[in-house]
Each structure stands twice: as structure tokens, then as C-alpha cells.
Design a protein around this motif. Structure first.
Motif, PDB file in Angstrom:
ATOM      1  N   PHE A 176     -29.360   0.756 -25.213  1.00  0.00           N
ATOM      2  CA  PHE A 176     -30.343   1.727 -25.685  1.00  0.00           C
ATOM      3  C   PHE A 176     -30.108   2.033 -27.167  1.00  0.00           C
ATOM      4  O   PHE A 176     -31.042   2.041 -27.976  1.00  0.00           O
ATOM      5  N   LEU A 177     -28.856   2.255 -27.540  1.00  0.00           N
ATOM      6  CA  LEU A 177     -28.531   2.563 -28.927  1.00  0.00           C
ATOM      7  C   LEU A 177     -28.838   1.384 -29.852  1.00  0.00           C
ATOM      8  O   LEU A 177     -29.360   1.563 -30.951  1.00  0.00           O
ATOM      9  N   LEU A 178     -28.515   0.178 -29.412  1.00  0.00           N
ATOM     10  CA  LEU A 178     -28.817  -1.007 -30.215  1.00  0.00           C
ATOM     11  C   LEU A 178     -30.320  -1.200 -30.380  1.00  0.00           C
ATOM     12  O   LEU A 178     -30.788  -1.560 -31.463  1.00  0.00           O
ATOM     13  N   GLY A 179     -31.063  -0.933 -29.325  1.00  0.00           N
ATOM     14  CA  GLY A 179     -32.521  -1.007 -29.418  1.00  0.00           C
ATOM     15  C   GLY A 179     -33.060  -0.003 -30.422  1.00  0.00           C
ATOM     16  O   GLY A 179     -33.995  -0.288 -31.178  1.00  0.00           O
ATOM     17  N   GLY A 180     -32.452   1.173 -30.468  1.00  0.00           N
ATOM     18  CA  GLY A 180     -32.852   2.182 -31.437  1.00  0.00           C
ATOM     19  C   GLY A 180     -32.588   1.739 -32.862  1.00  0.00           C
ATOM     20  O   GLY A 180     -33.380   2.014 -33.768  1.00  0.00           O
ATOM     21  N   ILE A 181     -31.494   1.031 -33.074  1.00  0.00           N
ATOM     22  CA  ILE A 181     -31.180   0.516 -34.406  1.00  0.00           C
ATOM     23  C   ILE A 181     -32.214  -0.531 -34.822  1.00  0.00           C
ATOM     24  O   ILE A 181     -32.687  -0.536 -35.958  1.00  0.00           O
ATOM     25  N   VAL A 182     -32.569  -1.402 -33.904  1.00  0.00           N
ATOM     26  CA  VAL A 182     -33.585  -2.423 -34.193  1.00  0.00           C
ATOM     27  C   VAL A 182     -34.905  -1.738 -34.555  1.00  0.00           C
ATOM     28  O   VAL A 182     -35.558  -2.106 -35.538  1.00  0.00           O
ATOM     29  N   ALA A 183     -35.283  -0.728 -33.802  1.00  0.00           N
ATOM     30  CA  ALA A 183     -36.524  -0.008 -34.081  1.00  0.00           C
ATOM     31  C   ALA A 183     -36.433   0.722 -35.421  1.00  0.00           C
ATOM     32  O   ALA A 183     -37.380   0.705 -36.212  1.00  0.00           O
ATOM     33  N   ARG A 184     -35.312   1.340 -35.699  1.00  0.00           N
ATOM     34  CA  ARG A 184     -35.135   2.085 -36.955  1.00  0.00           C
ATOM     35  C   ARG A 184     -35.259   1.160 -38.165  1.00  0.00           C
ATOM     36  O   ARG A 184     -35.742   1.560 -39.214  1.00  0.00           O
ATOM     37  N   ALA A 185     -34.823  -0.081 -38.003  1.00  0.00           N
ATOM     38  CA  ALA A 185     -34.927  -1.065 -39.081  1.00  0.00           C
ATOM     39  C   ALA A 185     -36.343  -1.604 -39.227  1.00  0.00           C
ATOM     40  O   ALA A 185     -36.621  -2.393 -40.126  1.00  0.00           O
ATOM     41  N   GLY A 186     -37.258  -1.186 -38.338  1.00  0.00           N
ATOM     42  CA  GLY A 186     -38.634  -1.668 -38.410  1.00  0.00           C
ATOM     43  C   GLY A 186     -38.813  -3.058 -37.838  1.00  0.00           C
ATOM     44  O   GLY A 186     -39.747  -3.772 -38.184  1.00  0.00           O
ATOM     45  N   LEU A 187     -37.917  -3.454 -36.925  1.00  0.00           N
ATOM     46  CA  LEU A 187     -37.935  -4.812 -36.381  1.00  0.00           C
ATOM     47  C   LEU A 187     -38.305  -4.883 -34.902  1.00  0.00           C
ATOM     48  O   LEU A 187     -38.092  -5.906 -34.266  1.00  0.00           O
ATOM     49  N   SER A 188     -38.886  -3.826 -34.365  1.00  0.00           N
ATOM     50  CA  SER A 188     -39.180  -3.816 -32.931  1.00  0.00           C
ATOM     51  C   SER A 188     -40.208  -4.864 -32.521  1.00  0.00           C
ATOM     52  O   SER A 188     -40.241  -5.288 -31.374  1.00  0.00           O
ATOM     53  N   LYS A 189     -41.012  -5.319 -33.448  1.00  0.00           N
ATOM     54  CA  LYS A 189     -42.010  -6.342 -33.126  1.00  0.00           C
ATOM     55  C   LYS A 189     -41.613  -7.725 -33.637  1.00  0.00           C
ATOM     56  O   LYS A 189     -42.370  -8.677 -33.536  1.00  0.00           O
ATOM     57  N   ALA A 190     -40.400  -7.842 -34.169  1.00  0.00           N
ATOM     58  CA  ALA A 190     -39.930  -9.125 -34.703  1.00  0.00           C
ATOM     59  C   ALA A 190     -39.639 -10.108 -33.575  1.00  0.00           C
ATOM     60  O   ALA A 190     -39.317  -9.723 -32.454  1.00  0.00           O
ATOM     61  N   ASP A 191     -39.737 -11.369 -33.900  1.00  0.00           N
ATOM     62  CA  ASP A 191     -39.439 -12.451 -32.969  1.00  0.00           C
ATOM     63  C   ASP A 191     -37.973 -12.362 -32.541  1.00  0.00           C
ATOM     64  O   ASP A 191     -37.081 -12.167 -33.370  1.00  0.00           O
ATOM     65  N   ARG A 192     -37.712 -12.510 -31.247  1.00  0.00           N
ATOM     66  CA  ARG A 192     -36.351 -12.380 -30.719  1.00  0.00           C
ATOM     67  C   ARG A 192     -35.401 -13.414 -31.295  1.00  0.00           C
ATOM     68  O   ARG A 192     -34.242 -13.127 -31.576  1.00  0.00           O
ATOM     69  N   ALA A 193     -35.882 -14.656 -31.495  1.00  0.00           N
ATOM     70  CA  ALA A 193     -35.029 -15.692 -32.071  1.00  0.00           C
ATOM     71  C   ALA A 193     -34.658 -15.341 -33.510  1.00  0.00           C
ATOM     72  O   ALA A 193     -33.518 -15.566 -33.940  1.00  0.00           O
ATOM     73  N   PHE A 194     -35.604 -14.766 -34.252  1.00  0.00           N
ATOM     74  CA  PHE A 194     -35.328 -14.312 -35.615  1.00  0.00           C
ATOM     75  C   PHE A 194     -34.238 -13.247 -35.605  1.00  0.00           C
ATOM     76  O   PHE A 194     -33.289 -13.301 -36.396  1.00  0.00           O
ATOM     77  N   LEU A 195     -34.364 -12.277 -34.706  1.00  0.00           N
ATOM     78  CA  LEU A 195     -33.364 -11.214 -34.611  1.00  0.00           C
ATOM     79  C   LEU A 195     -31.987 -11.776 -34.262  1.00  0.00           C
ATOM     80  O   LEU A 195     -30.988 -11.418 -34.889  1.00  0.00           O
ATOM     81  N   LEU A 196     -31.935 -12.641 -33.280  1.00  0.00           N
ATOM     82  CA  LEU A 196     -30.654 -13.221 -32.875  1.00  0.00           C
ATOM     83  C   LEU A 196     -30.036 -14.007 -34.025  1.00  0.00           C
ATOM     84  O   LEU A 196     -28.831 -13.890 -34.289  1.00  0.00           O
ATOM     85  N   GLY A 197     -30.843 -14.788 -34.735  1.00  0.00           N
ATOM     86  CA  GLY A 197     -30.338 -15.521 -35.885  1.00  0.00           C
ATOM     87  C   GLY A 197     -29.766 -14.587 -36.943  1.00  0.00           C
ATOM     88  O   GLY A 197     -28.702 -14.843 -37.510  1.00  0.00           O
ATOM     89  N   GLY A 198     -30.464 -13.485 -37.175  1.00  0.00           N
ATOM     90  CA  GLY A 198     -29.970 -12.501 -38.135  1.00  0.00           C
ATOM     91  C   GLY A 198     -28.668 -11.881 -37.691  1.00  0.00           C
ATOM     92  O   GLY A 198     -27.743 -11.702 -38.493  1.00  0.00           O
ATOM     93  N   PHE A 199     -28.559 -11.552 -36.417  1.00  0.00           N
ATOM     94  CA  PHE A 199     -27.322 -10.971 -35.905  1.00  0.00           C
ATOM     95  C   PHE A 199     -26.166 -11.963 -35.980  1.00  0.00           C
ATOM     96  O   PHE A 199     -25.029 -11.583 -36.279  1.00  0.00           O
TER      97      PHE A 199
END
Length: 77
Positions: free
Chosen positions: A13-36
Motif C-alpha cells: 500500500f505504501l509503495l503504491g502511494g509512492i508511485v501515485a505521488r510521483a505521478g506514475l499511477s498510469k505508467a506502463d508496469r514494465a516501464f516502472l519495473l525497469g526504472g526500479f
């Protein structure tokens, strides 16, 4: 729910909040994973690590989720 599952759910839940706070809630999951994965390669204590952490600290202080984070990131460059 066991204590371990409850703890794991809270972490997600907290990690999801960080993703949303960064404005990335609609970003492609593969893009997010690559960034992480790239972030995981940054060595703690390096200049890059400190720079990214400073950006994050400022973002947590920002009152809004839209536009303000871009301004913080641009200012840090």
C-alpha cells in the motif's frame, strides 16, 4: 490475516502511494519495473543516490501531486 500478511499488505500500500505521488499511477508496469531495477543499481552513499534522495525528500514535502513534482525535479537538475 496473519501479522506477516498484514505487514506485507501495508508495505505494498505504501509503495503504491509512492508511485501515485510521483505521478506514475498510469505508467506502463514494465516501464516502472525497469526504472526500479535501475534505481536498485545506484550505490547508497554516492552522489547520485544523495541527489535522488534529496529530490524524494522535497517531493514528500510538496503539497500537490500535479505539476509540483515536475518543478522539483527540474530544479534539482
Amino acid at each position: 490475516m496473519t501479522a506477516d500478511r498484514k505487514k506485507e499488505a501495508r508495505e505494498r500500500f505504501l509503495l503504491g502511494g509512492i508511485v501515485a505521488r510521483a505521478g506514475l499511477s498510469k505508467a506502463d508496469r514494465a516501464f516502472l519495473l525497469g526504472g526500479f531495477i535501475e534505481l536498485a543499481r545506484v550505490t547508497p552513499g554516492t552522489t547520485e543516490h544523495r541527489r535522488l534522495r534529496d529530490i524524494g525528500e522535497e517531493a514528500f514535502k510538496a503539497p500537490s501531486l500535479d505539476g509540483g513534482l515536475r518543478h522539483i525535479a527540474e530544479a534539482a537538475e
